[in-house]
Write a protein that holds these residues in place. Structure first.
Motif, PDB file in Angstrom:
ATOM      1  N   THR A 129       0.857  -1.196   0.000  1.00 31.21           N
ATOM      2  CA  THR A 129       0.000   0.000   0.000  1.00 31.21           C
ATOM      3  C   THR A 129       0.891   1.245   0.000  1.00 31.21           C
ATOM      4  O   THR A 129       0.935   1.989   0.987  1.00 31.21           O
ATOM      5  N   PRO A 130       1.607   1.479  -1.104  1.00 34.60           N
ATOM      6  CA  PRO A 130       2.595   2.572  -1.123  1.00 34.60           C
ATOM      7  C   PRO A 130       2.007   3.948  -0.801  1.00 34.60           C
ATOM      8  O   PRO A 130       2.684   4.767  -0.172  1.00 34.60           O
ATOM      9  N   SER A 131       0.742   4.197  -1.157  1.00 40.04           N
ATOM     10  CA  SER A 131       0.203   5.526  -0.880  1.00 40.04           C
ATOM     11  C   SER A 131       0.019   5.728   0.626  1.00 40.04           C
ATOM     12  O   SER A 131       0.179   6.829   1.147  1.00 40.04           O
ATOM     13  N   VAL A 132      -0.295   4.638   1.328  1.00 44.78           N
ATOM     14  CA  VAL A 132      -0.425   4.725   2.793  1.00 44.78           C
ATOM     15  C   VAL A 132       0.939   5.032   3.406  1.00 44.78           C
ATOM     16  O   VAL A 132       1.071   5.832   4.341  1.00 44.78           O
ATOM     17  N   TYR A 133       1.964   4.409   2.848  1.00 44.26           N
ATOM     18  CA  TYR A 133       3.323   4.643   3.353  1.00 44.26           C
ATOM     19  C   TYR A 133       3.708   6.110   3.176  1.00 44.26           C
ATOM     20  O   TYR A 133       4.234   6.744   4.095  1.00 44.26           O
ATOM     21  N   GLU A 134       3.390   6.645   1.991  1.00 46.37           N
ATOM     22  CA  GLU A 134       3.707   8.060   1.726  1.00 46.37           C
ATOM     23  C   GLU A 134       2.978   8.964   2.714  1.00 46.37           C
ATOM     24  O   GLU A 134       3.549   9.909   3.256  1.00 46.37           O
ATOM     25  N   GLU A 135       1.710   8.649   2.948  1.00 45.14           N
ATOM     26  CA  GLU A 135       0.930   9.476   3.866  1.00 45.14           C
ATOM     27  C   GLU A 135       1.484   9.385   5.294  1.00 45.14           C
ATOM     28  O   GLU A 135       1.546  10.388   6.014  1.00 45.14           O
ATOM     29  N   ALA A 136       1.904   8.195   5.668  1.00 47.84           N
ATOM     30  CA  ALA A 136       2.464   8.021   7.017  1.00 47.84           C
ATOM     31  C   ALA A 136       3.734   8.854   7.183  1.00 47.84           C
ATOM     32  O   ALA A 136       3.976   9.451   8.230  1.00 47.84           O
ATOM     33  N   LYS A 137       4.515   8.883   6.102  1.00 47.01           N
ATOM     34  CA  LYS A 137       5.765   9.656   6.143  1.00 47.01           C
ATOM     35  C   LYS A 137       5.476  11.143   6.357  1.00 47.01           C
ATOM     36  O   LYS A 137       6.289  11.878   6.926  1.00 47.01           O
ATOM     37  N   ALA A 138       4.299  11.571   5.862  1.00 47.63           N
ATOM     38  CA  ALA A 138       3.959  12.991   5.951  1.00 47.63           C
ATOM     39  C   ALA A 138       3.126  13.315   7.195  1.00 47.63           C
ATOM     40  O   ALA A 138       2.705  14.448   7.387  1.00 47.63           O
ATOM     41  N   THR A 139       2.865  12.287   8.031  1.00 47.87           N
ATOM     42  CA  THR A 139       2.020  12.514   9.211  1.00 47.87           C
ATOM     43  C   THR A 139       2.877  12.601  10.466  1.00 47.87           C
ATOM     44  O   THR A 139       3.655  11.689  10.763  1.00 47.87           O
ATOM     45  N   LYS A 140       2.697  13.699  11.179  1.00 48.42           N
ATOM     46  CA  LYS A 140       3.468  13.905  12.413  1.00 48.42           C
ATOM     47  C   LYS A 140       3.010  12.908  13.479  1.00 48.42           C
ATOM     48  O   LYS A 140       1.828  12.639  13.630  1.00 48.42           O
ATOM     49  N   ALA A 141       3.956  12.368  14.227  1.00 49.51           N
ATOM     50  CA  ALA A 141       3.611  11.468  15.334  1.00 49.51           C
ATOM     51  C   ALA A 141       3.329  12.305  16.576  1.00 49.51           C
ATOM     52  O   ALA A 141       4.204  13.023  17.055  1.00 49.51           O
ATOM     53  N   GLU A 142       2.099  12.224  17.069  1.00 49.64           N
ATOM     54  CA  GLU A 142       1.686  13.090  18.180  1.00 49.64           C
ATOM     55  C   GLU A 142       2.436  12.803  19.476  1.00 49.64           C
ATOM     56  O   GLU A 142       2.654  13.696  20.289  1.00 49.64           O
ATOM     57  N   ASN A 143       2.805  11.560  19.690  1.00 56.12           N
ATOM     58  CA  ASN A 143       3.455  11.197  20.959  1.00 56.12           C
ATOM     59  C   ASN A 143       4.976  11.175  20.875  1.00 56.12           C
ATOM     60  O   ASN A 143       5.630  10.444  21.625  1.00 56.12           O
ATOM     61  N   SER A 144       5.530  11.979  19.960  1.00 64.39           N
ATOM     62  CA  SER A 144       6.984  11.903  19.781  1.00 64.39           C
ATOM     63  C   SER A 144       7.740  12.314  21.049  1.00 64.39           C
ATOM     64  O   SER A 144       8.872  11.885  21.259  1.00 64.39           O
ATOM     65  N   ILE A 146       7.262  11.192  23.857  1.00 62.55           N
ATOM     66  CA  ILE A 146       7.517   9.966  24.635  1.00 62.55           C
ATOM     67  C   ILE A 146       8.400   8.996  23.862  1.00 62.55           C
ATOM     68  O   ILE A 146       9.439   8.567  24.342  1.00 62.55           O
ATOM     69  N   HIS A 147       7.999   8.677  22.616  1.00 64.89           N
ATOM     70  CA  HIS A 147       8.742   7.617  21.903  1.00 64.89           C
ATOM     71  C   HIS A 147       9.902   8.125  21.050  1.00 64.89           C
ATOM     72  O   HIS A 147      10.757   7.348  20.633  1.00 64.89           O
ATOM     73  N   ALA A 220       9.059   1.703  31.747  1.00 68.84           N
ATOM     74  CA  ALA A 220       9.472   2.694  30.746  1.00 68.84           C
ATOM     75  C   ALA A 220       9.161   2.172  29.341  1.00 68.84           C
ATOM     76  O   ALA A 220       8.668   2.891  28.473  1.00 68.84           O
ATOM     77  N   TRP A 221       9.438   0.912  29.132  1.00 67.42           N
ATOM     78  CA  TRP A 221       9.210   0.285  27.820  1.00 67.42           C
ATOM     79  C   TRP A 221       7.724   0.301  27.458  1.00 67.42           C
ATOM     80  O   TRP A 221       7.342   0.623  26.334  1.00 67.42           O
ATOM     81  N   VAL A 222       6.891   0.010  28.430  1.00 64.20           N
ATOM     82  CA  VAL A 222       5.451  -0.043  28.156  1.00 64.20           C
ATOM     83  C   VAL A 222       4.903   1.357  27.855  1.00 64.20           C
ATOM     84  O   VAL A 222       4.013   1.517  27.013  1.00 64.20           O
ATOM     85  N   LYS A 223       5.464   2.370  28.494  1.00 63.97           N
ATOM     86  CA  LYS A 223       5.056   3.740  28.139  1.00 63.97           C
ATOM     87  C   LYS A 223       5.328   3.981  26.659  1.00 63.97           C
ATOM     88  O   LYS A 223       4.517   4.564  25.934  1.00 63.97           O
ATOM     89  N   MET A 224       6.472   3.516  26.216  1.00 63.58           N
ATOM     90  CA  MET A 224       6.812   3.694  24.803  1.00 63.58           C
ATOM     91  C   MET A 224       5.847   2.912  23.912  1.00 63.58           C
ATOM     92  O   MET A 224       5.373   3.418  22.890  1.00 63.58           O
ATOM     93  N   VAL A 225       5.537   1.682  24.308  1.00 68.08           N
ATOM     94  CA  VAL A 225       4.650   0.839  23.496  1.00 68.08           C
ATOM     95  C   VAL A 225       3.276   1.503  23.345  1.00 68.08           C
ATOM     96  O   VAL A 225       2.716   1.556  22.242  1.00 68.08           O
ATOM     97  N   VAL A 226       2.746   2.040  24.438  1.00 69.40           N
ATOM     98  CA  VAL A 226       1.428   2.682  24.356  1.00 69.40           C
ATOM     99  C   VAL A 226       1.514   3.902  23.436  1.00 69.40           C
ATOM    100  O   VAL A 226       0.658   4.101  22.558  1.00 69.40           O
ATOM    101  N   GLY A 419      11.919  10.516  27.148  1.00 72.64           N
ATOM    102  CA  GLY A 419      10.486  10.787  27.278  1.00 72.64           C
ATOM    103  C   GLY A 419       9.745   9.691  28.025  1.00 72.64           C
ATOM    104  O   GLY A 419       8.651   9.909  28.537  1.00 72.64           O
ATOM    105  N   THR A 420      10.353   8.508  28.098  1.00 67.92           N
ATOM    106  CA  THR A 420       9.687   7.410  28.811  1.00 67.92           C
ATOM    107  C   THR A 420      10.018   7.420  30.299  1.00 67.92           C
ATOM    108  O   THR A 420       9.566   6.554  31.032  1.00 67.92           O
ATOM    109  N   TRP A 421      10.840   8.386  30.724  1.00 71.82           N
ATOM    110  CA  TRP A 421      11.243   8.377  32.132  1.00 71.82           C
ATOM    111  C   TRP A 421      10.236   9.107  33.030  1.00 71.82           C
ATOM    112  O   TRP A 421      10.181   8.886  34.227  1.00 71.82           O
TER     113      TRP A 421
END
Lengths: 590, 167
Positions: A129-144, A146-147, A220-226, A419-421
């Motif tokens: 699904t290359p178009s989904v990949y392109e869109e993901a690349k252009a979408t900011k990660a809100e929880n950055s 933390i992760h 700490a790891w689980v905070k990142m996973v969520v 951010g996970t601390w």
């Protein structure tokens, strides 16, 4: 407009052996009909007959190599009840602590990031699904914060097998959880120390401290996973994935709850009648509450109700029917299956496993699983879906429609972003779509493991408190009854795991196991409804950006994998990607 | 470390090899592991290890024994394979590549025993059992060259392999 059959066998990256046959309308690209099936016979119910009940703890543990402790825990609780012995409070605490890390805190991140994660990885979606990949690349990660990843595309690349940062961290961190579990279980994956009425582990304050060291890192790891999965889930819902993999518009969900309260469970009684009579109270005091949701409504939180109304039929499974009736009435005087005589023999205390392999026929018998259904007092008969989403949903209905989870500060975990601390509060809400879907099952799993971490911290503090008072005894001696019945209801990472036992002369007369997958993979049956796996695939649309001839069934395996399937772990027969061309893999090793 | 699926005939030769060898020797410098079908769960065993030999079933002339050095590189093909088929069927190269990514960097070799029959069943073919002795000698020689003398009772080893192979 035509049809295209997608036949996938085996569905890999799951524990065990599962196949899927789906008919897709090539006009609207939506699945019209589906059959999910298990291809191997397990047989534990047969070779348990005639053995001493405690043997079942260690034998049923072998049903699964990933969540072995799940069956051991369900079995030990069935033993507690049948053999009239419950642990002392510290024993309940130690059982909870071990159980929280192996399997839950170990299994959920493994499933999200290693087993199911690759379905969402850059490696897979950039191809299909290359178009989904392109869109993901252009979408900011809100929880950055933390992760630490800037875009959703970066997160998806992080899930690439063997090289992605998230995938590799998951490999590394699962090990800490196993180490923490072994402090009390002795071995992994199969716990060695669980016994009826307790746990045979010598626990000191030092072992609790070793546990807390690992739990800090895992927190700490689980905070990142969520944080990671919240961003991925929101992204996929935003691009039209909201209803993909939906099971029932009005959910039918079961959670039996998990992590017993030490004081309540340790005072349930000294005979199977007493323990059965008090077990509903123990259920209500569990850290995660039990509940049965039918047609979207919570109908009961009583474990005994969840026992009485359960049936398993074999209309579509490779088994023979039977006429045995070991138990007609539970110790509280309830007629099994609420007095519906024609169904009484299908209650798990009465169900008798008689294998009958015949040729696979989609209109008749096509699987090694039975049709699990729940019969309610008002006559309704429904398939039931189990899993983290059921657990979270039930918990939310017990606490005002949402689940709030506070995780503590975890400074100095050098493997993970800073951010996970920080301390974090997560909140899980009942999905807007009002149903269980592929993406919501993934999201619920991530939040569920945060709740498991909170439970582990809670019981660690209770345990330290008991240790300070010198209450370090764990177990009580079990009895050797000439007649008894028992059930052990617990939550495996992938959903409710339920064991039933009938005991005669301190030997197993009948034993039945419902792994979570028994309910989720249950086939069609005489009541017309469709089981959760099949239902999740029916109505799901193909999003692959290639012609029908090149479809791989990505959306279908995502739907199925989101349940974290588990079938009898067996020889892997490698089969051509879509055709019914079976061949054995030459090198099925490492 | 011996790996393989004992329910698939000759594929289980590595697993048997490890079980039998482990029952016959005990050295401070050596850890013998029956890895079975552990896949990526076997990674933990490589922590702190300097030198590793993986005994595995390979394709070739039945009974042939080969030795090759593992190249722990993550290829695009490996990523795609794990993405599509999961980790149960991964090769030693992929396993060691994953170990390298976690910072465990043993020098590693595969001792490959070419199989005759890989089909449902718990038996090893005679060719493969006989070849396992060749593999043992090869392993002994390699370890000897590096200053790790290993002495194994060959008769007991072969008996063990026949027993493990269902003879």
């Amino acid at each position: 407009m035509g049809e295209r059959v997608i036949f996938i066998d085996p569905i890999t990256r799951i524990e065990g052996h599962l196949g899927l046959n789906a008919v897709v309308d090539t006009g609207n690209k939506v699945v019209k009909e589906a059959w999910a099936f298990s291809t191997m016979f397990r047989g534990f119910e047969i070779f348990l007959r005639g053995r001493e009940p405690p043997d079942a703890i260690h034998l049923t543990s072998r049903i699964c190599g990933v969540c072995a402790a799940s069956h051991a825990n369900a079995s030990v609780k069935a033993n507690d009840m049948a053999l009239g012995a419950v642990p002392k409070p510290f024993g309940v605490v130690i059982r909870n602590l071990a159980w929280a890390v192996t399997d839950h805190i170990y299994d959920h991140p493994t499933h999200l990031n290693i087993l199911a994660g690759p379905d969402y990885s850059g490696a897979v979606i950039s191809k299909l699904t290359p178009s989904v990949y392109e869109e993901a690349k252009a979408t900011k990660a809100e929880n950055s914060d933390i992760h630490g990843f800037s875009t959703v595309g970066d997160l998806l690349d992080g899930l690439n097998p063997l090289e992605g940062k998230i995938y590799m961290l998951a490999l590394k961190m699962q090990r800490l959880a196993r180490q923490a579990g072994v402090l009390f279980y002795g071995t992994h994956p199969h716990p060695r120390t669980l016994i009826p009425g307790g746990i045979g582990a010598t626990v000191t304050v030092d072992s609790l401290i070793q546990y807390s060291y690992r739990l800090t890192k895992l927190t700490a790891w689980v905070k990142m996973v969520v944080a990671v999965w919240e961003d991925i889930a929101n992204f996929f819902n935003s691009i039209g994935y909201e209803k993909q993999g939906m099971t029932y518009e009005k959910p039918n969900l079961l959670s039996v709850g998990i992590f017993d309260d030490p004081e309540t469970y340790s005072s349930l009684g000294e005979s199977y009648e007493e323990i059965y009579g008090n077990v509903d109270d123990a259920g209500r005091k569990r850290f995660l509450k039990p509940g049965l949701i039918l047609d979207g409504e919570l109908v009961t939180d009583k474990l005994t109700d969840m026992n009485v109304g359960t049936v398993e039929l074999v209309d579509r499974g490779f088994y023979q029917d039977w006429d045995t009736l070991f138990v007609q009435e539970d110790p509280l005087g309830n007629q099994v299956v609420w007095g519906r005589e024609e169904l009484a023999k299908y209650h798990p205390w009465n169900k008798t496993t008689i294998p009958n392999p015949v040729a696979q026929n989609w209109k008749e018998k096509y699987t090694w699983t039975g049709t699990v259904r729940y019969v309610w007092k008002d006559g309704r008969i429904r398939p039931i879906e189990v899993g983290p989403i059921a657990r979270m949903w039930v918990q939310a209905l017990h606490s005002g429609g949402k689940v709030r989870i506070d995780l503590p500060r975890t400074n100095g975990v050098s493997e993970l972003p800073q951010g996970t601390w920080e301390p974090v509060t997560f909140e899980w809400n009942i999905p807007k779509v009002g149903a269980s879907t592929t993406i919501e099952r993934m999201r619920a799993r991530a939040y569920n493991v945060a709740l498991d971490v909170a439970a582990a911290w809670h019981f660690l503090l209770v345990g330290l408190d008991l240790a300070k008072k010198g209450s370090l005894e764990t177990s009580r001696p079990w009895k050797r009854p000439s007649h008894a019945v028992g059930f052990g209801f617990d939550e495996a990472p992938r959903g409710s795991v339920r064991h039933w036992m009938v005991v005669e002369n301190y030997r197993i007369k009948n034993y039945q196991v419902h792994a979570p997958t028994t309910a989720n993979l249950s086939p069609k049956g005489r009541f017309g409804a469709t089981g959760p796996y099949e239902q999740s695939v029916i109505g799901t649309a193909i999003t692959e950006e290639v012609g029908p001839d090149e479809w791989t069934g990505l959306d279908l395996v995502r739907a199925i994998r989101s349940f974290d399937p588990c079938i009898a772990c067996s020889v892997h027969i490698f089969v051509g990607n879509r055709r019914i061309e079976k061949l054995v893999t030459p090198m099925c090793t490492v | 470390m011996g790996v393989g699926n004992r329910l698939l005939g000759d594929d289980g030769v590595g697993s048997c090899f490890a079980e039998v060898l482990g029952s016959l020797i005990n050295h401070e410098w050596l850890l013998v592991v029956d890895g079975g079908l552990g896949g990526l769960n076997l990674l933990d065993y490589f922590e702190g290890v300097e030198l590793a030999y993986i005994v595995d079933a390979v394709q070739g002339e039945p009974g042939q024994v080969i030795l090759y050095k593992v190249n722990p590189q993550v290829s695009r093909e490996a990523i795609r394979m794990v993405a599509e088929y999961g980790s149960h069927g991964i090769t030693p190269d992929i396993l060691l590549a994953a170990a390298a990514s976690l910072g465990y960097l043993p020098e590693a070799y595969v001792v490959g025993i070419a199989v005759k029959e890989v089909d449902l069943g718990e038996n090893l073919s005679d060719e493969v059992v006989t070849a396992s002795l060749k593999a043992l000698r090869l392993l002994t020689r390699e370890l000897g060259k590096r200053g790790f003398p290993m002495k194994v009772n060959e008769k007991a080893f072969l008996e063990g392999m026949f027993r493990c192979g269902g003879a």
